[in-house]
Motif scaffolding. Sequence first.
Motif, PDB file in Angstrom:
ATOM      1  N   GLN A 241     -10.858  48.485  -5.847  1.00 10.47           N
ATOM      2  CA  GLN A 241     -11.658  47.254  -5.860  1.00 10.47           C
ATOM      3  C   GLN A 241     -13.123  47.656  -5.937  1.00 10.47           C
ATOM      4  OE1 GLN A 241      -9.910  45.820  -1.953  1.00 10.47           O
ATOM      5  NE2 GLN A 241     -12.037  45.357  -1.540  1.00 10.47           N
TER       6      GLN A 241
ATOM      7  N   THR B  21     -13.118  33.064   0.646  1.00  8.44           N
ATOM      8  CA  THR B  21     -13.692  33.879  -0.426  1.00  8.44           C
ATOM      9  C   THR B  21     -13.078  33.509  -1.770  1.00  8.44           C
ATOM     10  OG1 THR B  21     -13.925  36.149  -1.242  1.00  8.44           O
ATOM     11  CG2 THR B  21     -12.003  35.704   0.109  1.00  8.44           C
TER      12      THR B  21
ATOM     13  N   ARG C 191     -15.692  48.016  -3.869  1.00 11.64           N
ATOM     14  CA  ARG C 191     -16.330  48.975  -2.954  1.00 11.64           C
ATOM     15  C   ARG C 191     -15.896  50.406  -3.229  1.00 11.64           C
ATOM     16  NH1 ARG C 191     -14.237  45.771   2.168  1.00 11.64           N
ATOM     17  NH2 ARG C 191     -14.323  44.188   0.570  1.00 11.64           N
TER      18      ARG C 191
ATOM     19  N   ASP D 116     -24.315  45.264 -10.560  1.00 14.52           N
ATOM     20  CA  ASP D 116     -23.143  44.748  -9.846  1.00 14.52           C
ATOM     21  C   ASP D 116     -22.688  43.522 -10.637  1.00 14.52           C
ATOM     22  OD1 ASP D 116     -21.313  43.433  -8.281  1.00 14.52           O
ATOM     23  OD2 ASP D 116     -22.321  43.892  -6.391  1.00 14.52           O
TER      24      ASP D 116
ATOM     25  N   ARG E  17     -20.535  29.799   3.759  1.00 16.19           N
ATOM     26  CA  ARG E  17     -20.134  29.781   2.358  1.00 16.19           C
ATOM     27  C   ARG E  17     -18.782  29.084   2.188  1.00 16.19           C
ATOM     28  NH1 ARG E  17     -18.922  35.315  -0.846  1.00 16.19           N
ATOM     29  NH2 ARG E  17     -17.030  35.119   0.387  1.00 16.19           N
TER      30      ARG E  17
ATOM     31  N   SER F 291     -16.122  44.315  -8.969  1.00 16.24           N
ATOM     32  CA  SER F 291     -14.981  43.851  -8.199  1.00 16.24           C
ATOM     33  C   SER F 291     -14.262  42.844  -9.088  1.00 16.24           C
ATOM     34  CB  SER F 291     -15.443  43.198  -6.894  1.00 16.24           C
ATOM     35  OG  SER F 291     -14.334  42.559  -6.292  1.00 16.24           O
TER      36      SER F 291
ATOM     37  N   LYS G 183     -13.011  38.877  -8.573  1.00 12.25           N
ATOM     38  CA  LYS G 183     -13.753  37.610  -8.713  1.00 12.25           C
ATOM     39  C   LYS G 183     -13.636  37.125 -10.162  1.00 12.25           C
ATOM     40  CE  LYS G 183     -15.712  39.460  -4.869  1.00 12.25           C
ATOM     41  NZ  LYS G 183     -15.262  40.719  -4.281  1.00 12.25           N
TER      42      LYS G 183
HETATM   43  N1  F0G Z   1     -20.367  43.096  -4.893  1.00  7.76           N
HETATM   44  C1  F0G Z   1     -20.359  41.772  -4.708  1.00  7.76           C
HETATM   45  C2  F0G Z   1     -21.478  40.939  -5.256  1.00  7.76           C
HETATM   46  C3  F0G Z   1     -19.316  41.172  -3.996  1.00  7.76           C
HETATM   47  O1  F0G Z   1     -19.323  39.846  -3.829  1.00  7.76           O
HETATM   48  C4  F0G Z   1     -18.274  41.987  -3.475  1.00  7.76           C
HETATM   49  C5  F0G Z   1     -17.205  41.403  -2.681  1.00  7.76           C
HETATM   50  C6  F0G Z   1     -18.330  43.361  -3.690  1.00  7.76           C
HETATM   51  C7  F0G Z   1     -19.391  43.882  -4.419  1.00  7.76           C
HETATM   52  C8  F0G Z   1     -17.289  44.295  -3.153  1.00  7.76           C
HETATM   53  O2  F0G Z   1     -16.118  44.190  -3.865  1.00  7.76           O
HETATM   54  O3  F0G Z   1     -14.488  43.293  -2.176  1.00  7.76           O
HETATM   55  O4  F0G Z   1     -13.738  44.256  -4.357  1.00  7.76           O
HETATM   56  O5  F0G Z   1     -14.622  45.728  -2.591  1.00  7.76           O
HETATM   57  N2  F0G Z   1     -17.275  40.261  -2.208  1.00  7.76           N
HETATM   58  C9  F0G Z   1     -16.242  39.572  -1.464  1.00  7.76           C
HETATM   59  C10 F0G Z   1     -16.773  38.235  -1.049  1.00  7.76           C
HETATM   60  C11 F0G Z   1     -15.620  40.348  -0.358  1.00  7.76           C
HETATM   61  O6  F0G Z   1     -16.056  37.546  -0.315  1.00  7.76           O
HETATM   62  O7  F0G Z   1     -17.875  37.846  -1.459  1.00  7.76           O
HETATM   63  P1  F0G Z   1     -14.670  44.375  -3.201  1.00  7.76           P
END
Ligand code: F0G
Length: 460
Positions: free
Chosen positions: A102, A53, A104, A218, A407, A258, A261
């Motif tokens: 984070q 990731t 979520r 998002d 991925r 989040s 990233k």
């Molecule tokens: N929205 C998107 C588009 C994401 O890619 C992620 C997390 C989240 C929300 C949730 O955020 O992990 O901080 O609670 N994506 C990670 C990934 C886990 O590997 O794509 P989070």
Amino acid sequence: MKNIKQSWAEPYKIKMVELLKMTTPAQRKKAMQDAGYNTFLLKSEDVYIDLLTDSGTSAMSDRQWAGMMLGDEAYAGSRNFYHLEQVVQDVYGYKYLIPTHQGRGAENILSKILIKKGDIIPGNMYFTTTRLHQELAGGKFEDIIIDEAHDSESEFPFKGNVDLDKLERLIKKHGAAKIPYVSMATSVNMAGGQPISMKNLKALRAMTKKHGIRVIHDMTRVAENAYFIQQREKGYENKTIKEIVHEINSYTDGATMSAKKDALVNIGGFLAVNDWDIFEEARNMVVVYEGLHTYGGLAGRDMEAMAIGIGESVSDEHIKARVGQVIYLGEKMLEYDVPIVKPIGGHGIFVDAKKFLPHIPQDNYPAQTLAAEIYLDSGVRTMERGVVSAGRKANGENYYPKLELVRFTIPRRVYTQAHMDVIAESAGRVYQRRAKIKGMKMVYEPKYLRFFQAQFEKLK
Ligand code: F0G
């Protein structure tokens, strides 16, 4: 004279390195078996190049590390919160900030506030945690992304776009009152990091405004989306990433983020809204699930690193090198004939496992199998984004997503071009011996977000 191209290169140099463990094929075989053929269950120390990731895996800058020392660890009213609030207002343009541990955490609070039982939440493709929070709050997600997004071969430049006809049909069928908001993501993760265009977003804004429906963004990878708008959309070639990010956000009513990233931190996120009433309710709710509204589950130092990281994330030089490295890897894979999602997206390369392993049916998990094979070959860790990640519907039936992908996610500012070469070569080698690869069966399935902890056995 030959025309010499101008390459992208990193706008930073390396000040500290982390040594990696190199493993043997026998060690990797044992590690993969112990992990039940799920790359999430590998120990990180058994991984050579970690592309599981891009979340929380970025390298922070010296400035961010210096900011960590300025952490004000007061329970209430930390100065780092006010810094973060000011940066979110300045860079992103949203009025009110609720920090969360984070992304979520923000999704949970937002879903609980806005969704009533029986509501419909249209979105430009699902994301695992986002959809689950919508469902847990009593809502039903409806995919309204354009059809091209489900086709790994389509070279459409904005595969993250919303299909406005699909949205119109949903509004007609259910009535606008049943749709609390449209869940709009930039750099659509499950489609391969594909951008939405400004034109589409403006049209989405106009349609939702007419019906009194909110747009919630998002914005996890908004800067990467802005880069593609700058590169591909007419009228934006001379705008800065910061200007484009600001404009994207101006067509939305609030956002979940989040920060692990785009924003270049190892932990953190937030909910940001323009509506005082939602803010007030979120501020009440955050104390139940995350922490006081001026820290939301984060240390003061985490908020400081985030505030600085957000500023760095919208630098044109940074984003050009970040996406440049991803494109470099994708083009290398294409040289080895590896089938990948096109156009190449912002945060990783998505290999099409249905095309890579056409002899393995989706019920035997081609993407899960391929992720395991890549690790066995080279110690490179990738992630399944197919039928395992899609999980089950509320009625227990499996979702069968059209896209069955592996991925190869690139952490920001972490790996070098030589690492990219090694990764592409591994994908190429596994592709050469693809006919001999067999699928798997699932032997343990958790109830929620099964991809994280499911276990598998190889078919004989
Ligand atoms: N929205 C998107 C588009 C994401 O890619 C992620 C997390 C989240 C929300 C949730 O955020 O992990 O901080 O609670 N994506 C990670 C990934 C886990 O590997 O794509 P989070």
